[in-house]
Design an enzyme around this catalytic site. Structure first.
Site, short mmCIF file in Angstrom:
data_model
loop_
_atom_site.label_atom_id
_atom_site.label_comp_id
_atom_site.label_asym_id
_atom_site.label_seq_id
_atom_site.Cartn_x
_atom_site.Cartn_y
_atom_site.Cartn_z
N ARG A 1 -3.49 -10.13 5.21
CA ARG A 1 -4.05 -10.15 3.85
C ARG A 1 -2.99 -9.60 2.91
O ARG A 1 -2.60 -8.43 3.01
CB ARG A 1 -5.33 -9.31 3.80
N LYS B 1 0.82 -1.22 0.00
CA LYS B 1 0.00 0.00 0.00
C LYS B 1 0.86 1.27 0.00
O LYS B 1 2.06 1.24 0.27
CB LYS B 1 -0.96 -0.01 1.19
#
Length: 276
Positions: free
Chosen positions: A255, A221
């Site tokens: 995740r 991210k």
């Protein structure tokens, strides 16, 4: 700390890895990567062979400013993939990344085992009741607004306190409907600035007071690649560092896009805990 996936009890007191399978054309890292059924099945096989317990399938990109996708289009994208994967790998524990109750219902009926909702039921008034009817584990994430508006909703009185309060309210609503298998996700990158993401990670252990399994999704991210002044493509090492921090702060599920490296993080952190 267990959840029931299609009759199989999964013990989350030992951290697990959830591999990401994006079938959207516009996801921030791997959008449009898989061109046909063969490539999808090869990726699923890789994810399973590398040690993932779950595979999270999404057909609606939730990156900031992502294009809106109709419910019909989301179903058209995702249902064939659920059928494809479970026909070839019937024991796979598929999580469905959706905020729509109709998509959740049809995917569970097709054989998926869990719903991962970025809105914790706030974008579809029927979602919580649908989950209660389906009797499946439910991942509820913290977010404000929608993927299209969340960047403008980053003002908090007290970030961690506000997020914990959000979960207390959503968990109460879920429990009132009889939903018991709940997992919380603080929502890194969703309605949070870069600095807020790091504040959240730094204080992640405070979420233990909620007494629910904690999912952490920081894989590749912008909080990583912007800090390192690089790109999502080159953010694997940074991802492993922050996954390790999350595990040390008692994350139950990671995740990730890169399962092998996440499994190595889990193994090494477990070794530290054995020695301590």
């Amino acid at each position: 700390m267990t959840i029931n996936c299609k009759g199989q009890l999964i013990d989350l007191s030992s951290p697990k890895v959830m591999g990401i399978l994006n079938i959207t054309p516009d996801s921030f890292y791997d959008g449009g990567l898989y061109k046909d059924d063969s490539e999808i099945l090869n990726q699923v096989e890789n994810i399973l062979n590398e040690g993932a317990t779950f595979i999270d399938v999404g057909a609606y990109s939730s990156r900031p400013n992502a294009d809106h996708v109709s419910e019909d289009e989301e179903l058209k994208r995702i249902l064939p993939i659920v059928d494809l994967v479970l026909k070839e790998f019937p024991e796979t524990l598929l999580s469905i990344d959706t905020f729509r109750s109709t998509v959740a219902k049809q995917c569970i009926e097709a054989g998926a085992c869990m719903i991962n909702d970025i809105s914790a039921g706030k974008l579809d008034a029927n979602m919580l009741q649908t989950i209660a009817n389906l009797h499946v584990p439910y991942i509820m994430m913290h977010m404000r607004g929608t993927p299209q508006t969340m960047r403008q909703q980053t003002n908090y009185d007290n970030l961690v306190k506000d997020v914990i309060y959000y979960f207390s309210e959503r968990i109460s609503a879920a429990r009132n409907l009889g939903i018991t298998d709940l997992i919380i996700d603080p929502g890194f990158g969703f309605a949070k600035t870069l600095e807020q993401n790091f504040e959240l990670l730094n204080k992640l252990e405070l979420f233990k007071m909620i007494e629910k399994p904690l999912l952490v999704g920081v894989s590749r991210k912008s909080m990583i690649y912007k800090t390192l002044q690089t790109t999502a493509k080159n953010a694997l090492n940074g991802t492993s560092v922050l996954n390790t921090v999350a595990l040390q702060k008692r994350a139950s599920i990671l995740r990730v896009h890169d399962v092998k490296e996440a499994m190595e993080c889990v193994k090494l952190v477990k070794k530290l805990e054995v020695r301590s």
